[in-house]
Design a protein around this motif. Structure first.
Motif, short mmCIF file in Angstrom:
data_model
loop_
_atom_site.label_atom_id
_atom_site.label_comp_id
_atom_site.label_asym_id
_atom_site.label_seq_id
_atom_site.Cartn_x
_atom_site.Cartn_y
_atom_site.Cartn_z
N HIS A 261 24.54 -0.18 55.96
CA HIS A 261 25.24 0.63 56.95
C HIS A 261 26.61 -0.02 57.16
O HIS A 261 26.70 -1.17 57.62
N ILE A 262 27.66 0.70 56.83
CA ILE A 262 29.01 0.13 56.84
C ILE A 262 29.89 0.89 57.81
O ILE A 262 30.02 2.12 57.73
N TYR A 263 30.50 0.15 58.72
CA TYR A 263 31.48 0.73 59.64
C TYR A 263 32.86 0.31 59.17
O TYR A 263 33.14 -0.88 59.02
N GLY A 264 33.72 1.29 58.94
CA GLY A 264 35.07 0.99 58.47
C GLY A 264 35.23 1.27 56.99
O GLY A 264 34.42 1.98 56.37
N ASN A 265 36.26 0.71 56.41
CA ASN A 265 36.61 0.93 55.01
C ASN A 265 35.55 0.33 54.09
O ASN A 265 35.38 -0.89 54.05
N LYS B 293 38.44 -5.80 51.95
CA LYS B 293 38.39 -7.10 51.30
C LYS B 293 37.36 -8.03 51.96
O LYS B 293 36.73 -8.85 51.30
N VAL B 294 37.22 -7.89 53.29
CA VAL B 294 36.32 -8.78 54.03
C VAL B 294 35.25 -7.95 54.74
O VAL B 294 35.55 -6.89 55.30
N SER B 295 34.04 -8.45 54.70
CA SER B 295 32.94 -7.82 55.44
C SER B 295 32.41 -8.77 56.51
O SER B 295 32.20 -9.95 56.23
N LEU B 296 32.24 -8.25 57.71
CA LEU B 296 31.50 -8.94 58.75
C LEU B 296 30.06 -8.46 58.63
O LEU B 296 29.75 -7.31 58.95
N ILE B 297 29.18 -9.32 58.13
CA ILE B 297 27.78 -8.96 57.95
C ILE B 297 27.01 -9.53 59.13
O ILE B 297 26.92 -10.75 59.30
N VAL C 278 37.14 -4.50 63.40
CA VAL C 278 37.35 -3.56 62.31
C VAL C 278 38.51 -2.60 62.63
O VAL C 278 39.39 -2.38 61.80
N ASP C 279 38.50 -2.06 63.84
CA ASP C 279 39.51 -1.07 64.21
C ASP C 279 40.92 -1.64 64.19
O ASP C 279 41.90 -0.91 63.98
N GLU C 280 41.04 -2.95 64.44
CA GLU C 280 42.36 -3.58 64.49
C GLU C 280 42.73 -4.28 63.18
O GLU C 280 43.77 -4.95 63.11
N SER C 281 41.91 -4.12 62.13
CA SER C 281 42.13 -4.87 60.89
C SER C 281 43.00 -4.15 59.87
O SER C 281 43.33 -4.73 58.82
N GLN D 245 41.29 -3.90 56.39
CA GLN D 245 40.97 -5.12 55.64
C GLN D 245 39.56 -5.63 55.90
O GLN D 245 39.05 -6.45 55.13
N VAL D 246 38.94 -5.17 56.99
CA VAL D 246 37.61 -5.65 57.36
C VAL D 246 36.67 -4.47 57.61
O VAL D 246 37.06 -3.48 58.24
N ASN D 247 35.45 -4.58 57.10
CA ASN D 247 34.41 -3.64 57.50
C ASN D 247 33.26 -4.42 58.14
O ASN D 247 33.23 -5.66 58.10
N TRP D 248 32.34 -3.70 58.71
CA TRP D 248 31.23 -4.30 59.46
C TRP D 248 29.92 -3.76 58.92
O TRP D 248 29.73 -2.55 58.81
N VAL D 249 29.04 -4.66 58.56
CA VAL D 249 27.75 -4.29 57.98
C VAL D 249 26.64 -4.71 58.94
O VAL D 249 26.57 -5.88 59.34
N TYR D 250 25.80 -3.76 59.31
CA TYR D 250 24.71 -4.03 60.25
C TYR D 250 23.41 -4.20 59.48
O TYR D 250 22.99 -3.31 58.73
N ARG D 251 22.76 -5.37 59.68
CA ARG D 251 21.44 -5.60 59.11
C ARG D 251 20.49 -6.01 60.24
O ARG D 251 20.89 -6.67 61.19
N HIS D 252 19.25 -5.61 60.10
CA HIS D 252 18.28 -5.78 61.18
C HIS D 252 17.69 -7.20 61.22
O HIS D 252 17.34 -7.77 60.19
N PHE D 253 17.55 -7.71 62.45
CA PHE D 253 16.89 -9.01 62.63
C PHE D 253 16.16 -8.99 63.98
O PHE D 253 16.51 -9.71 64.92
N PRO D 254 15.12 -8.12 64.10
CA PRO D 254 14.40 -8.01 65.37
C PRO D 254 13.58 -9.27 65.66
O PRO D 254 12.66 -9.60 64.91
#
Length: 274
Positions: free
Chosen positions: A100-104, A108-112, A133-136, A139-148
């Motif tokens: 699941h990716i938010y942004g571009n 170049k860079v991912s926040l996982i 992400v919105d201010e990048s 250049q940055v996207n955000w990846v959400y992974r689950h860790f319940p």
């Protein structure tokens, strides 16, 4: 009686911790001194009401969360940085077909982020990550992974599965919209969104209620959620939010555990882009 129950709110604002302590001491005091229990309960209820209305109780809760975040940051800083970075290097590269990716998507860079919908720090960090992400400038996207986390279940696991149902029925955008609603609705710390309210949240973003409920009841996304959890555990994630920033061209990674302020994240992005 009114005079007894009148509270100087300036004093309440200045001494919320003392007042809250007295609230829980009141029953034992009543038992010890043979005070009218009904009177003690009425005074206790009035104190709670006044603390809520004045905002003193909310301020005390916020202060407690702030202290916990500070402790979390301190613990992360004490952990040997080389060890943390070495484990983070094994993070799975971003895969648009699965993640699941938010942004571009080609940033170049991912926040996982390995995250838990019942984690109060994740709830705060959710907006920070979005802002990054919105201010990048793409250049940055955000990846959400689950860790319940186990002590937040079954709510955290159930909510994670619900977001996967949203993604199944509405795609990537639906995942992010539904995730926002879950974080807004939950009181956190395992209390969770009541199960019967998860489907109405889906209808708010235009998903079919029957299809969503059928998906959630089937439990078919349970394995997907646990795959993320095992993945995170294997690369050293021990708490949430567990954040790894990755340069998708060079493979270089930086681990930034905890609800870091945006300035820390921007500094890490700048380091990865150098």
């Amino acid at each position: 009686m009114n005079r007894i129950m009148t509270i100087d709110m300036k004093a309440a604002a200045a001494l919320p911790t003392l007042l809250i302590s007295l609230l829980w001491m009141a029953p034992s005091m009543a038992a010890e001194h043979a005070v009218d229990r009904d009177l003690v309960q009425r005074i206790r209820d009035e104190v709670i009401k006044e603390l809520r209305e004045s905002g003193a109780l909310a301020r005390e809760v916020d202060a407690g969360i702030g202290r916990a975040i500070a402790r979390q940051r301190a613990e992360a800083q004490r952990r040997p940085q080389q060890e943390e970075q070495a484990e983070a290097k094994n993070v799975r590269p971003v895969d648009p077909a699965r993640d699941h990716i938010y942004g571009n998507p080609t940033a170049k860079v991912s926040l996982i982020e390995y995250s838990d919908f019942e984690c109060p720090f994740c709830k705060r960090f959710h907006q920070t990550a979005k802002q990054l992400v919105d201010e990048s400038g793409g250049q940055v996207n955000w990846v959400y992974r689950h860790f319940p986390l186990g002590f937040h279940n079954p709510a955290a696991q159930r909510e994670a599965e619900a977001t996967e149902c949203a993604a199944e029925l509405g795609g990537n955008d639906a995942f992010w919209k539904y995730s926002d609603l879950v974080f807004e609705a939950t009181p956190s710390n395992g209390k969770g969104v009541p199960p019967e309210q998860l489907t109405p949240l889906a209808t708010k973003i235009g998903l079919n209620s029957k299809q969503f409920k059928s998906c959630l009841d089937s439990g078919r996304h349970s394995a997907r959620v646990q795959e993320d959890f095992v993945e995170g555990t294997d690369i050293g994630i021990t708490g949430t939010p567990g954040n790894i920033l990755r340069n998708n061209e060079t493979g270089k990674v930086l681990s930034r555990a905890g609800a870091r302020p945006i300035e820390h994240l921007k500094a890490a992005v700048a380091e990865l882009l150098r």
